[in-house]
Design a protein around this motif. Structure first.
Motif, PDB file in Angstrom:
ATOM      1  N   GLY A   8       0.811  -1.217   0.000  1.00 59.61           N
ATOM      2  CA  GLY A   8       0.000   0.000   0.000  1.00 59.61           C
ATOM      3  C   GLY A   8       0.838   1.257   0.000  1.00 59.61           C
ATOM      4  N   LEU A   9       1.956   1.229   0.760  1.00 59.52           N
ATOM      5  CA  LEU A   9       2.852   2.375   0.782  1.00 59.52           C
ATOM      6  C   LEU A   9       3.482   2.613  -0.585  1.00 59.52           C
ATOM      7  N   LEU A  10       3.887   1.540  -1.250  1.00 57.98           N
ATOM      8  CA  LEU A  10       4.528   1.668  -2.562  1.00 57.98           C
ATOM      9  C   LEU A  10       3.579   2.284  -3.587  1.00 57.98           C
ATOM     10  N   ILE A  11       2.281   2.108  -3.388  1.00 55.47           N
ATOM     11  CA  ILE A  11       1.294   2.660  -4.319  1.00 55.47           C
ATOM     12  C   ILE A  11       0.917   4.087  -3.942  1.00 55.47           C
ATOM     13  N   LEU A  12       0.690   4.326  -2.648  1.00 58.44           N
ATOM     14  CA  LEU A  12       0.154   5.617  -2.221  1.00 58.44           C
ATOM     15  C   LEU A  12       1.218   6.698  -2.031  1.00 58.44           C
ATOM     16  N   VAL A  13       2.420   6.327  -1.582  1.00 55.84           N
ATOM     17  CA  VAL A  13       3.446   7.345  -1.332  1.00 55.84           C
ATOM     18  C   VAL A  13       3.829   8.088  -2.613  1.00 55.84           C
ATOM     19  N   PRO A  14       4.154   7.398  -3.737  1.00 58.17           N
ATOM     20  CA  PRO A  14       4.449   8.155  -4.969  1.00 58.17           C
ATOM     21  C   PRO A  14       3.290   9.019  -5.429  1.00 58.17           C
ATOM     22  N   LEU A  15       2.058   8.511  -5.269  1.00 56.51           N
ATOM     23  CA  LEU A  15       0.885   9.290  -5.666  1.00 56.51           C
ATOM     24  C   LEU A  15       0.735  10.523  -4.797  1.00 56.51           C
ATOM     25  N   ALA A  16       0.917  10.373  -3.469  1.00 58.34           N
ATOM     26  CA  ALA A  16       0.774  11.508  -2.553  1.00 58.34           C
ATOM     27  C   ALA A  16       1.849  12.561  -2.812  1.00 58.34           C
ATOM     28  N   ILE A  17       3.077  12.125  -3.038  1.00 59.84           N
ATOM     29  CA  ILE A  17       4.158  13.084  -3.299  1.00 59.84           C
ATOM     30  C   ILE A  17       3.933  13.810  -4.616  1.00 59.84           C
ATOM     31  N   THR A  18       3.459  13.073  -5.637  1.00 58.02           N
ATOM     32  CA  THR A  18       3.177  13.698  -6.936  1.00 58.02           C
ATOM     33  C   THR A  18       2.093  14.757  -6.807  1.00 58.02           C
ATOM     34  N   LEU A  19       1.011  14.432  -6.089  1.00 48.70           N
ATOM     35  CA  LEU A  19      -0.074  15.393  -5.893  1.00 48.70           C
ATOM     36  C   LEU A  19       0.395  16.597  -5.082  1.00 48.70           C
ATOM     37  N   ASN A  23       0.367  20.335  -6.461  1.00 51.44           N
ATOM     38  CA  ASN A  23      -0.377  21.350  -5.715  1.00 51.44           C
ATOM     39  C   ASN A  23       0.518  22.528  -5.362  1.00 51.44           C
ATOM     40  N   LEU A  24       1.774  22.241  -5.020  1.00 50.70           N
ATOM     41  CA  LEU A  24       2.718  23.318  -4.702  1.00 50.70           C
ATOM     42  C   LEU A  24       2.987  24.183  -5.925  1.00 50.70           C
ATOM     43  N   ILE A  25       3.166  23.538  -7.094  1.00 55.22           N
ATOM     44  CA  ILE A  25       3.452  24.288  -8.321  1.00 55.22           C
ATOM     45  C   ILE A  25       2.248  25.135  -8.727  1.00 55.22           C
ATOM     46  N   VAL A  26       1.060  24.508  -8.720  1.00 57.82           N
ATOM     47  CA  VAL A  26      -0.148  25.222  -9.146  1.00 57.82           C
ATOM     48  C   VAL A  26      -0.469  26.373  -8.194  1.00 57.82           C
ATOM     49  N   SER A  27      -0.381  26.132  -6.882  1.00 56.93           N
ATOM     50  CA  SER A  27      -0.691  27.191  -5.914  1.00 56.93           C
ATOM     51  C   SER A  27       0.297  28.343  -6.021  1.00 56.93           C
ATOM     52  N   THR A  28       1.562  28.030  -6.323  1.00 59.34           N
ATOM     53  CA  THR A  28       2.554  29.090  -6.488  1.00 59.34           C
ATOM     54  C   THR A  28       2.279  29.914  -7.738  1.00 59.34           C
ATOM     55  N   MET A  29       1.979  29.236  -8.847  1.00 61.68           N
ATOM     56  CA  MET A  29       1.714  29.949 -10.091  1.00 61.68           C
ATOM     57  C   MET A  29       0.384  30.693 -10.039  1.00 61.68           C
ATOM     58  N   ASP A  30      -0.545  30.237  -9.198  1.00 59.98           N
ATOM     59  CA  ASP A  30      -1.819  30.938  -9.063  1.00 59.98           C
ATOM     60  C   ASP A  30      -1.653  32.311  -8.415  1.00 59.98           C
ATOM     61  N   GLN A  31      -0.490  32.533  -7.787  1.00 64.36           N
ATOM     62  CA  GLN A  31      -0.257  33.838  -7.170  1.00 64.36           C
ATOM     63  C   GLN A  31      -0.176  34.947  -8.213  1.00 64.36           C
ATOM     64  N   PRO A  51      -9.106  27.204  -8.991  1.00 64.90           N
ATOM     65  CA  PRO A  51      -7.717  26.700  -8.944  1.00 64.90           C
ATOM     66  C   PRO A  51      -7.180  26.401 -10.342  1.00 64.90           C
ATOM     67  N   GLY A  52      -5.962  26.809 -10.582  1.00 67.72           N
ATOM     68  CA  GLY A  52      -5.324  26.556 -11.872  1.00 67.72           C
ATOM     69  C   GLY A  52      -5.453  27.688 -12.861  1.00 67.72           C
ATOM     70  N   LEU A  53      -6.332  28.649 -12.590  1.00 63.51           N
ATOM     71  CA  LEU A  53      -6.497  29.761 -13.518  1.00 63.51           C
ATOM     72  C   LEU A  53      -5.234  30.620 -13.558  1.00 63.51           C
ATOM     73  N   GLY A  54      -4.602  30.798 -12.396  1.00 54.66           N
ATOM     74  CA  GLY A  54      -3.353  31.548 -12.357  1.00 54.66           C
ATOM     75  C   GLY A  54      -2.229  30.829 -13.088  1.00 54.66           C
ATOM     76  N   THR A  55      -2.268  29.492 -13.064  1.00 55.78           N
ATOM     77  CA  THR A  55      -1.272  28.713 -13.794  1.00 55.78           C
ATOM     78  C   THR A  55      -1.397  28.948 -15.288  1.00 55.78           C
ATOM     79  N   ILE A  56      -2.644  28.950 -15.772  1.00 48.21           N
ATOM     80  CA  ILE A  56      -2.891  29.211 -17.190  1.00 48.21           C
ATOM     81  C   ILE A  56      -2.432  30.617 -17.556  1.00 48.21           C
ATOM     82  N   LEU A  57      -2.714  31.575 -16.670  1.00 51.17           N
ATOM     83  CA  LEU A  57      -2.309  32.964 -16.918  1.00 51.17           C
ATOM     84  C   LEU A  57      -0.783  33.072 -16.965  1.00 51.17           C
ATOM     85  N   THR A  58      -0.094  32.383 -16.053  1.00 52.82           N
ATOM     86  CA  THR A  58       1.370  32.428 -16.019  1.00 52.82           C
ATOM     87  C   THR A  58       1.968  31.843 -17.293  1.00 52.82           C
ATOM     88  N   LEU A  59       1.456  30.684 -17.702  1.00 51.85           N
ATOM     89  CA  LEU A  59       1.961  30.053 -18.928  1.00 51.85           C
ATOM     90  C   LEU A  59       1.677  30.924 -20.148  1.00 51.85           C
TER      91      LEU A  59
END
Length: 213
Positions: A8-19, A23-31, A51-59
């Motif tokens: 379960g850890l091998l499945i969920l840990v990579p998924l949690a870290i990826t999310l 989330n860190l990238i999107v929230s930062t770019m949303d600024q 959420p994500g609208l600022g990311t689109i604006l940044t790109l």
């Protein structure tokens, strides 16, 4: 139960870290939405945040900036803009250093971090993976005899820290491995090998004949 828990850890840990990273990238770019007038922000127009609208604006801003500076007029504007920035004390030092590094890393014609090399470090007979960053320059060239290359040796498992070395080109071995594959190999501490890695060349110690026999 322990096997199930580890699975379960091998499945969920990579998924949690990826999310978490996304989330860190999107929230930062949303600024970037904070640069808009208050009446133009989603909270004022739609009544709720998107959420994500600022990311689109940044790109979009990055793309339009690159598009605008590709023509003759845009290049002239950039030259004038950089000339003004270079006249500002303190800011000039920081901007020039960051621009030089970014031009080296992101230039399509450069070789920075485009090759993975095998080099002996930290002592003779001990090998590690390094990345080619270029060739020594400045006054350094006056004190080095022969063909030298500049290398970045990342640490494990955090490749963002490491060591800068200048070694003879003859002391390095170019690997048939992409930078991404090399990074995975380093971060995993040698556990994750490249897909095209030929394991047939590995010698099994149990199959090596005893010289005493």
């Amino acid at each position: 139960m322990r096997k199930y828990f580890v699975t379960g850890l091998l499945i969920l840990v990579p998924l949690a870290i990826t999310l978490w990273v996304l989330n860190l990238i999107v929230s930062t770019m949303d600024q970037s939405l904070l640069l808009l007038p208050a009446r133009w922000r989603p909270e004022a127009v739609f009544g709720f945040a998107i959420p994500g609208l600022g990311t689109i604006l940044t790109l979009l801003v990055i793309f339009l900036t690159g598009l605008a500076t590709r023509n003759f007029i845009g290049k002239r504007v950039v030259l004038v803009w950089e000339a003004v920035l270079r006249r500002i004390p303190v800011f000039n030092t920081i901007y020039s250093s960051v621009k030089q590094v970014s031009d080296t890393l992101f230039s399509s014609s450069g070789n920075a971090f485009r090759k993975a090399l095998l080099v002996q470090y930290p002592r003779q007979g001990s090998w590690t993976i390094a990345f080619l960053t270029g060739t020594p320059g400045g006054d350094v060239c006056n004190h080095l005899t022969g063909d030298y290359v500049s290398l970045y040796v990342p640490t494990t498992p955090n490749p963002t820290s490491g060591f800068f070395l200048m070694v003879p080109r003859a002391d390095t071995i170019e690997l048939d491995m992409t930078v991404d594959e090399a990074l995975k190999y380093i971060v995993s501490m040698g556990v994750v090998t490249p897909d095209h890695f030929d394991k047939s060349n590995i010698i099994d110690p149990k199959k090596v004949p005893d010289p005493k026999q």
